[in-house]
Design a protein around this motif. Sequence first.
Motif, PDB file in Angstrom:
ATOM      1  N   GLY B  60       0.811  -1.208   0.000  1.00 52.74           N
ATOM      2  CA  GLY B  60       0.000   0.000   0.000  1.00 52.74           C
ATOM      3  C   GLY B  60       0.845   1.259   0.000  1.00 52.74           C
ATOM      4  N   ALA B  61       1.892   1.279   0.818  1.00 59.24           N
ATOM      5  CA  ALA B  61       2.726   2.477   0.865  1.00 59.24           C
ATOM      6  C   ALA B  61       3.868   2.371  -0.139  1.00 59.24           C
ATOM      7  CB  ALA B  61       3.273   2.678   2.272  1.00 59.24           C
ATOM      8  N   GLY B  62       4.606   1.266  -0.122  1.00 58.94           N
ATOM      9  CA  GLY B  62       5.827   1.160  -0.927  1.00 58.94           C
ATOM     10  C   GLY B  62       5.558   1.092  -2.413  1.00 58.94           C
ATOM     11  N   VAL B  63       4.938  -0.017  -2.859  1.00 55.95           N
ATOM     12  CA  VAL B  63       4.790  -0.228  -4.302  1.00 55.95           C
ATOM     13  C   VAL B  63       3.895   0.840  -4.915  1.00 55.95           C
ATOM     14  CG1 VAL B  63       3.973  -1.827  -6.049  1.00 55.95           C
ATOM     15  CG2 VAL B  63       5.216  -2.688  -4.092  1.00 55.95           C
ATOM     16  N   THR B  64       2.768   1.167  -4.231  1.00 55.88           N
ATOM     17  CA  THR B  64       1.870   2.187  -4.794  1.00 55.88           C
ATOM     18  C   THR B  64       2.577   3.536  -4.870  1.00 55.88           C
ATOM     19  OG1 THR B  64       0.092   0.990  -3.721  1.00 55.88           O
ATOM     20  CG2 THR B  64      -0.453   3.107  -4.640  1.00 55.88           C
ATOM     21  N   GLY B  65       3.391   3.856  -3.851  1.00 58.09           N
ATOM     22  CA  GLY B  65       4.129   5.118  -3.878  1.00 58.09           C
ATOM     23  C   GLY B  65       5.077   5.189  -5.062  1.00 58.09           C
ATOM     24  N   VAL B  66       5.856   4.107  -5.281  1.00 62.03           N
ATOM     25  CA  VAL B  66       6.786   4.084  -6.414  1.00 62.03           C
ATOM     26  C   VAL B  66       6.024   4.248  -7.722  1.00 62.03           C
ATOM     27  CG1 VAL B  66       8.418   2.657  -7.675  1.00 62.03           C
ATOM     28  CG2 VAL B  66       8.461   2.669  -5.206  1.00 62.03           C
ATOM     29  N   LEU B  67       4.893   3.551  -7.795  1.00 57.79           N
ATOM     30  CA  LEU B  67       4.072   3.589  -9.008  1.00 57.79           C
ATOM     31  C   LEU B  67       3.596   5.005  -9.301  1.00 57.79           C
ATOM     32  CD1 LEU B  67       2.785   1.570 -10.966  1.00 57.79           C
ATOM     33  CD2 LEU B  67       0.815   1.532  -9.491  1.00 57.79           C
ATOM     34  N   LEU B  68       3.112   5.693  -8.262  1.00 55.17           N
ATOM     35  CA  LEU B  68       2.590   7.048  -8.462  1.00 55.17           C
ATOM     36  C   LEU B  68       3.705   8.014  -8.839  1.00 55.17           C
ATOM     37  CD1 LEU B  68       0.014   7.284  -5.535  1.00 55.17           C
ATOM     38  CD2 LEU B  68      -0.486   7.156  -7.963  1.00 55.17           C
ATOM     39  N   ILE B  69       4.876   7.882  -8.175  1.00 56.01           N
ATOM     40  CA  ILE B  69       5.985   8.781  -8.497  1.00 56.01           C
ATOM     41  C   ILE B  69       6.440   8.583  -9.940  1.00 56.01           C
ATOM     42  CG2 ILE B  69       8.417   9.246  -8.008  1.00 56.01           C
ATOM     43  CD1 ILE B  69       7.827   8.865  -5.103  1.00 56.01           C
ATOM     44  N   LEU B  70       6.506   7.307 -10.336  1.00 58.77           N
ATOM     45  CA  LEU B  70       6.944   6.984 -11.692  1.00 58.77           C
ATOM     46  C   LEU B  70       5.957   7.538 -12.713  1.00 58.77           C
ATOM     47  CD1 LEU B  70       9.407   5.351 -12.392  1.00 58.77           C
ATOM     48  CD2 LEU B  70       7.950   3.382 -12.748  1.00 58.77           C
ATOM     49  N   THR B  71       4.656   7.344 -12.436  1.00 58.85           N
ATOM     50  CA  THR B  71       3.642   7.839 -13.376  1.00 58.85           C
ATOM     51  C   THR B  71       3.680   9.355 -13.446  1.00 58.85           C
ATOM     52  OG1 THR B  71       2.315   5.981 -12.646  1.00 58.85           O
ATOM     53  CG2 THR B  71       1.229   7.616 -14.008  1.00 58.85           C
ATOM     54  N   ARG B  72       3.880  10.000 -12.290  1.00 59.83           N
ATOM     55  CA  ARG B  72       3.977  11.460 -12.278  1.00 59.83           C
ATOM     56  C   ARG B  72       5.124  11.920 -13.170  1.00 59.83           C
ATOM     57  NH1 ARG B  72       7.518  14.634  -9.681  1.00 59.83           N
ATOM     58  NH2 ARG B  72       6.949  16.814  -9.402  1.00 59.83           N
ATOM     59  N   GLY B  73       6.293  11.244 -13.018  1.00 62.07           N
ATOM     60  CA  GLY B  73       7.449  11.614 -13.831  1.00 62.07           C
ATOM     61  C   GLY B  73       7.145  11.466 -15.313  1.00 62.07           C
ATOM     62  N   ARG B  74       6.470  10.368 -15.677  1.00 63.36           N
ATOM     63  CA  ARG B  74       6.173  10.141 -17.093  1.00 63.36           C
ATOM     64  C   ARG B  74       5.208  11.184 -17.619  1.00 63.36           C
ATOM     65  NH1 ARG B  74       5.991   3.552 -16.732  1.00 63.36           N
ATOM     66  NH2 ARG B  74       8.259   3.341 -16.766  1.00 63.36           N
ATOM     67  N   LEU B  75       4.197  11.539 -16.795  1.00 62.46           N
ATOM     68  CA  LEU B  75       3.228  12.536 -17.246  1.00 62.46           C
ATOM     69  C   LEU B  75       3.887  13.904 -17.375  1.00 62.46           C
ATOM     70  CD1 LEU B  75      -0.039  11.655 -15.319  1.00 62.46           C
ATOM     71  CD2 LEU B  75       0.602  11.109 -17.650  1.00 62.46           C
ATOM     72  N   LEU B  76       4.770  14.244 -16.419  1.00 62.36           N
ATOM     73  CA  LEU B  76       5.436  15.550 -16.494  1.00 62.36           C
ATOM     74  C   LEU B  76       6.314  15.614 -17.736  1.00 62.36           C
ATOM     75  CD1 LEU B  76       6.466  16.409 -12.831  1.00 62.36           C
ATOM     76  CD2 LEU B  76       4.562  17.274 -14.166  1.00 62.36           C
ATOM     77  N   ALA B  77       6.978  14.471 -18.062  1.00 67.33           N
ATOM     78  CA  ALA B  77       7.817  14.452 -19.254  1.00 67.33           C
ATOM     79  C   ALA B  77       6.973  14.681 -20.504  1.00 67.33           C
ATOM     80  CB  ALA B  77       8.553  13.115 -19.349  1.00 67.33           C
ATOM     81  N   LEU B  78       5.694  14.303 -20.446  1.00 69.00           N
ATOM     82  CA  LEU B  78       4.808  14.518 -21.591  1.00 69.00           C
ATOM     83  C   LEU B  78       4.186  15.904 -21.570  1.00 69.00           C
ATOM     84  CD1 LEU B  78       3.009  11.081 -21.536  1.00 69.00           C
ATOM     85  CD2 LEU B  78       4.443  11.921 -23.380  1.00 69.00           C
ATOM     86  N   GLY B  79       4.513  16.689 -20.525  1.00 72.09           N
ATOM     87  CA  GLY B  79       3.992  18.046 -20.465  1.00 72.09           C
ATOM     88  C   GLY B  79       2.608  18.161 -19.850  1.00 72.09           C
ATOM     89  N   GLU B  80       2.189  17.159 -19.070  1.00 70.73           N
ATOM     90  CA  GLU B  80       0.871  17.233 -18.434  1.00 70.73           C
ATOM     91  C   GLU B  80       0.935  18.056 -17.160  1.00 70.73           C
ATOM     92  OE1 GLU B  80      -2.355  14.866 -20.050  1.00 70.73           O
ATOM     93  OE2 GLU B  80      -2.139  14.673 -17.909  1.00 70.73           O
ATOM     94  N   GLN B  81      -0.154  18.717 -16.836  1.00 70.04           N
ATOM     95  CA  GLN B  81      -0.281  19.421 -15.562  1.00 70.04           C
ATOM     96  C   GLN B  81      -1.028  18.510 -14.605  1.00 70.04           C
ATOM     97  OE1 GLN B  81       0.538  22.563 -14.407  1.00 70.04           O
ATOM     98  NE2 GLN B  81       1.886  22.746 -16.182  1.00 70.04           N
ATOM     99  N   ILE B  82      -0.410  18.205 -13.435  1.00 66.71           N
ATOM    100  CA  ILE B  82      -1.118  17.357 -12.480  1.00 66.71           C
ATOM    101  C   ILE B  82      -1.643  18.175 -11.322  1.00 66.71           C
ATOM    102  CG2 ILE B  82      -0.991  15.174 -11.234  1.00 66.71           C
ATOM    103  CD1 ILE B  82       1.404  14.481 -12.803  1.00 66.71           C
ATOM    104  N   ASP B  83      -1.167  19.431 -11.209  1.00 66.12           N
ATOM    105  CA  ASP B  83      -1.644  20.247 -10.098  1.00 66.12           C
ATOM    106  C   ASP B  83      -3.122  20.522 -10.287  1.00 66.12           C
ATOM    107  OD1 ASP B  83       0.822  20.170  -9.135  1.00 66.12           O
ATOM    108  OD2 ASP B  83       1.451  22.121  -9.907  1.00 66.12           O
ATOM    109  N   GLY B  84      -3.882  20.262  -9.215  1.00 69.68           N
ATOM    110  CA  GLY B  84      -5.337  20.260  -9.330  1.00 69.68           C
ATOM    111  C   GLY B  84      -5.900  21.634  -9.644  1.00 69.68           C
ATOM    112  N   ASN B  85      -6.872  21.684 -10.559  1.00 68.62           N
ATOM    113  CA  ASN B  85      -7.649  22.899 -10.707  1.00 68.62           C
ATOM    114  C   ASN B  85      -9.041  22.581 -10.181  1.00 68.62           C
ATOM    115  OD1 ASN B  85      -7.710  21.077 -12.808  1.00 68.62           O
ATOM    116  ND2 ASN B  85      -8.630  22.531 -14.214  1.00 68.62           N
ATOM    117  N   PRO B  86      -9.319  23.030  -8.951  1.00 66.41           N
ATOM    118  CA  PRO B  86     -10.545  22.591  -8.298  1.00 66.41           C
ATOM    119  C   PRO B  86     -11.785  23.155  -8.973  1.00 66.41           C
ATOM    120  CG  PRO B  86      -9.259  24.046  -6.876  1.00 66.41           C
ATOM    121  CD  PRO B  86      -8.549  23.962  -8.168  1.00 66.41           C
ATOM    122  N   LEU B  87     -12.915  22.515  -8.681  1.00 68.15           N
ATOM    123  CA  LEU B  87     -14.199  22.984  -9.198  1.00 68.15           C
ATOM    124  C   LEU B  87     -14.572  24.289  -8.489  1.00 68.15           C
ATOM    125  CD1 LEU B  87     -16.046  19.600  -8.753  1.00 68.15           C
ATOM    126  CD2 LEU B  87     -15.009  20.421 -10.837  1.00 68.15           C
ATOM    127  N   GLY B  88     -15.730  24.832  -8.835  1.00 71.77           N
ATOM    128  CA  GLY B  88     -16.189  26.043  -8.180  1.00 71.77           C
ATOM    129  C   GLY B  88     -16.489  25.798  -6.710  1.00 71.77           C
TER     130      GLY B  88
END
Lengths: 97, 314, 108
Positions: B60-88
Amino acid sequence: MTWVSVATGLLLFAGVFFYAAGTVGLLRFPDPAARLHALTKADHLGLAFIALAAALEWGSVAIAAKIAAVWLLAIMAAGTSAQLMARVTRQDHSDEP
Amino acid sequence: MTAAFELILCLMILGTACVALLVRDFLAAIAFFVVFGNLMGLAWLALGAVNVALAEIAIGAGVTGVLLILTRGRLLALGEQIDGNPLGHWLNLGAAVVCSAFAVVLGAAVLSIAPDDGLAPVIDRLMPRIGVENPVTGVLLAFRAYDTLLESFVLLGALVAVWSLAPADAWPRAPAALRMTDPAALNVAESFGRLVLPIALVVAAYLVWVGSDRPGGAFQGGTVLAGGFLLAAMGGAMGLPRSDDPAFRWTLVAGPLVFLAIGLAGMALGRFLAYPEGMAKALIVTIEYFLAFSIGVTLALLVAGPPVRAETVP
Amino acid sequence: MSLPAALGHLFPLTGAALVGLGLFGFIILRHPLRQLLAVNVIAAGIFLILGGLGRGEDVTDPYPQALVITGIVVSVALTALGAAMITRLAEDRCAPAPTPEPPGDRDA
């Protein structure tokens, strides 16, 4: 109140003190290198004291050896991650002139 | 004393979950999620569920954490914005009201059930017949072996599903390399990976072995193994296999296959997944070792992701 | 160690609050990767309800423990699948410009 429980209490107190000191350093120090310094050194001294307390509490050599192995792994992992983080922060700093 | 500890622990769990969900910087969110997972592990320890605590912290903490960090890195490399833009604001408020109402209803439902360990004595009575002393291992591999068998296939199925997301022209290649790009960092990571992989092998074997009598087991051991593989891959000490490598495919299916074969052999003696009297422990430990190895390889590859076209860096 | 009556429900109630919290995050967060994290929080809450209700006088029921371990493993498998799908979607959104590839290849 045997001497073992007194020693355990003292070790736990020392461990918590170093953890608190490390956390204060993490929150208050100005730059990343200093923060890393606080985090790795103070926290792992804290972990060492708590590990010693746990080993003393159980009072078995086999369990103490396991706790020592865990502690050794933890400090090696912390050393590695501190190195990596220090490198990343240095790169970030050289990127932004 | 215990009550105070548990109360503080629960408050910290809720607090870290709040921060993980709502903090603006996603890397900080992942860091808080990992802390949240570790606190959940402490909660399981407080419940006396050491088996679950091991699984929660490792997976829950280890593998999922690595997975999320890795996915974040891949998305940032593709130029995606992950910082939330909240609803109204009004929508936020509405969602908060609805979700609090749901949590209250759920809480009321929870309060209507009295905590009860009714099955523990039943399982305790059955344990001597399989010669294993850890009741959780007993449930996982003997009394509810069906679930565990299907679960091992779920893991395999998830890996196949992840692979099916590969672009058509990338298919049998290896997943994107996990090794670090900075040469000096790679040097540090490599020596650590080389050091940790053998330790992970020993710890995994140990966890599976003690898992029959004390907390531990195939899933916990397999996850430690996966962690070792991932660290070795990040340090470049180990490459990732091509998806059509036959030896590697056999390691993926070995666990479920051995499990299924022993289950079918049980059918010859009477019932599917029934172990013959006196041999239960030996069979369970055999299944667990194969399962742990397959789980380790599968989890590591689930984290690595689908095959990619050429050698790219996340 | 006898269990104070009020404490028996502490962890399941925390689990219920986590489910509500995760649901709220799932609704208000826009990026799918953040929603995936919210789903993981919901899953943790459900596990805590399931396992916490098995708490007895001095042991926790091993049966829900085994179910929770199964659940944790399945949830990491689903998280990995979700993360792979999110990455693939992002690749498809950004890919056409940087990767020149022979036409018709994608349809094959």
